[in-house]
Design an enzyme around this catalytic site. Structure first.
Site, PDB file in Angstrom:
ATOM      1  N   SER A  96      34.117   8.935 -29.239  1.00 36.84           N
ATOM      2  CA  SER A  96      35.314   9.406 -28.542  1.00 36.84           C
ATOM      3  C   SER A  96      35.188  10.892 -28.198  1.00 36.84           C
ATOM      4  CB  SER A  96      36.555   9.163 -29.413  1.00 36.84           C
ATOM      5  OG  SER A  96      37.625   9.942 -28.979  1.00 36.84           O
ATOM      6  N   TRP A 154      32.677  11.412 -25.469  1.00 38.46           N
ATOM      7  CA  TRP A 154      33.227  10.956 -24.199  1.00 38.46           C
ATOM      8  C   TRP A 154      34.136  12.033 -23.589  1.00 38.46           C
ATOM      9  CZ3 TRP A 154      38.381  10.252 -22.837  1.00 38.46           C
ATOM     10  CH2 TRP A 154      38.608   9.645 -21.599  1.00 38.46           C
ATOM     11  N   HIS A 155      34.839  12.774 -24.455  1.00 36.63           N
ATOM     12  CA  HIS A 155      35.740  13.800 -23.930  1.00 36.63           C
ATOM     13  C   HIS A 155      34.986  14.910 -23.205  1.00 36.63           C
ATOM     14  CE1 HIS A 155      38.977  12.035 -26.389  1.00 36.63           C
ATOM     15  NE2 HIS A 155      39.767  12.619 -25.524  1.00 36.63           N
ATOM     16  N   GLY A 156      33.729  15.122 -23.562  1.00 35.29           N
ATOM     17  CA  GLY A 156      32.967  16.143 -22.865  1.00 35.29           C
ATOM     18  C   GLY A 156      31.574  16.267 -23.433  1.00 35.29           C
ATOM     19  N   PHE A 188      37.229  17.435 -16.974  1.00 33.32           N
ATOM     20  CA  PHE A 188      36.935  18.757 -17.535  1.00 33.32           C
ATOM     21  C   PHE A 188      36.091  19.639 -16.642  1.00 33.32           C
ATOM     22  CE2 PHE A 188      37.037  15.216 -20.436  1.00 33.32           C
ATOM     23  CZ  PHE A 188      38.262  15.434 -20.974  1.00 33.32           C
TER      24      PHE A 188
END
Lengths: 393, 62
Positions: A315, A318-320, B62
């Site tokens: 997770s 996946w966010h960055g 982002f």
């Protein structure tokens, strides 16, 4: 910025919503696909890397054709998943992974200088994987080509979710709600609420969070630092829940309901409940396509905790594509694991009663503290986050 | 009592935010077009007042 641009409403959402309502049932999926393609191309050109980003529409077209080959127990479903992950890997993690591999060299000769992310790739990849995995298990019907294109090109959710499921979406595509008055009342209200949350709350909180940089942190006292990081958590909530509101409201104008993404997460009294109410569609996706395939809860407590940790690291990644996102995921994985151990211990001891309000309040405070302590690792790179912690504690 | 009030407040806010189709708060009008005209006007006023300072959405890759 897409949802705060007037052309989104005037030239995409309103024409699509009206055309979708009056079109013949067989044409409805193609209305969605057509407007979804226009949405992808237009915003790729004006918001991203120009026409090269727009050309990434080919990824969605490829997926639309290749997914026709999926059948229950077919290896092509697994090939489809591998291709989707590989495409995400190249666009999102190329510089990160080659940077890690070439770290001993001191420079990265494989660095992709003009790297860019295709619009919504993190989200539509998850929908590709969901469809391929569910086709493999036989829990999703094939649908028509138009229905699948409508599913992956459904523009209200294309860029940042909520992550839909084919099984929930297609029946609504075939039989959308016909109550125009109610749908438009609720849809417009939801969109306006989302815009207020974004512009009047999230962006105002941004005036606090803009200080989360090394030079400002060096000059701030502890109380100010605490205020900034609490503001960051609320900004993250209002910002993303605003986005989800606008996406859900937009879909409602077409008579389609998509999943909720947030349900008052900051008022939950344990970390497990927090994740069940924060970015709900992502949480459910991670449970179904990462946690359960790893073995889920049907293992020893140590293995279950390991699965939780691994799922949350995925997770985070996946966010960055950066180390601090991995640490952020691991932090939440550790908190969830501790909670799992605590719940198991209580259950074995026969402590089943819910705590009184004082206990609930204590639980809430502990959860809020744990979540808040995690935000610096989401908001800043590792060095700056460590500097923030050193100044805060 | 506090819990009941919190639940009612949550439901009312969610209804005003467009989450639910039906209001389960008896005093909140669910069908009055005057009410929704006023409410939308208020929301639009906020949007206009705060527009022009928009930041990028946090979660858009982002």
């Amino acid at each position: 910025m897409i949802f705060t641009r007037i052309e989104y409403y005037l030239f995409l959402l309103l024409p699509c919503a009206m055309l979708f309502r009056v079109a013949r049932p067989s044409l409805r999926p193609w209305v969605c696909a057509l407007f979804g393609s226009a949405f992808f191309v237009y915003f790729s050109v004006v918001e991203l890397a120009g026409w090269i980003a727009a050309a990434c529409l080919l990824i969605l077209l490829w997926e639309g054709f290749f997914s026709r080959l999926y059948h229950p127990r077919s290896r092509l479903c697994l090939v489809g998943i591998a291709i989707a992950v590989a495409i995400l890997g190249v666009f999102k993690y190329w510089n990160f992974s080659t940077g890690l591999l070439t770290m001993p060299l001191g420079r990265n000769p494989f660095r992709w200088e003009t790297a860019f992310l295709p619009l919504g790739i993190s989200f539509f990849t998850f929908e590709f994987i969901h469809y391929a995995a569910d086709r493999y298990k036989g829990t999703a019907e094939q649908g028509t080509r138009g229905e699948y294109f409508a599913f992956i090109l459904f523009f209200p959710t294309m860029v940042a979710g909520p992550i839909k499921r084919f099984q929930d979406f297609v029946p609504q595509l075939r039989n959308p709600s016909t109550d125009w008055t109610l749908d438009w009342n609720r849809g417009i209200t939801r969109i306006l609420t989302g815009l207020v949350k974004k512009l009047a709350v999230a962006d105002v909180l941004g005036s606090f969070t803009v200080h989360l940089n090394r030079s400002d942190i060096a000059q701030a006292d502890r109380l100010t630092l605490l205020l900034w990081i609490i503001a960051y958590g609320w900004k993250a909530y209002f910002d993303f829940s605003a986005y989800s509101d606008i996406a859900i409201g937009s879909a409602r104008l077409l008579g389609i309901r998509i999943p909720e993404n947030f349900d008052w997460p900051f008022f939950r009294s344990n970390i497990s409940e927090f994740w069940r109410h924060w970015h709900i569609s992502l949480y459910k996706w991670l449970v179904d396509y990462v946690f359960i395939p790893l073995g889920g809860s049907r293992r020893s407590l140590a293995l279950v905790c390991g699965n939780i940790l691994l799922t949350m690291v995925v997770s985070g990644l996946w966010h960055g594509a950066a180390a601090h996102f991995v640490v952020f995921g691991a932090w939440h994985g550790v908190m969830l694991s501790i909670h799992r151990v605590w719940v198991t211990y209580r259950r074995r001891r026969g402590y089943l009663a819910q705590p009184q309000w004082k206990g609930q309040l204590g639980n809430w405070a502990l959860t809020a503290a744990g979540v808040t302590i995690g935000w610096p690792m989401f908001a800043m790179n590792i060095d700056t986050a460590l500097f923030f912690y050193s100044r805060l504690f | 009592m506090l819990r009941k009030f919190a639940v009612k407040l949550k439901n009312a806010l969610e209804y005003l935010g467009g989450v639910h189709d039906e209001s389960n708060i008896p005093r909140l009008p669910s069908t009055s077009s005057y009410f929704w005209g006023f409410w939308w006007g208020l929301l639009i006023l906020f949007i206009v007042a705060f527009s022009g300072q928009t930041l990028k959405f946090l979660y858009i890759d982002f």
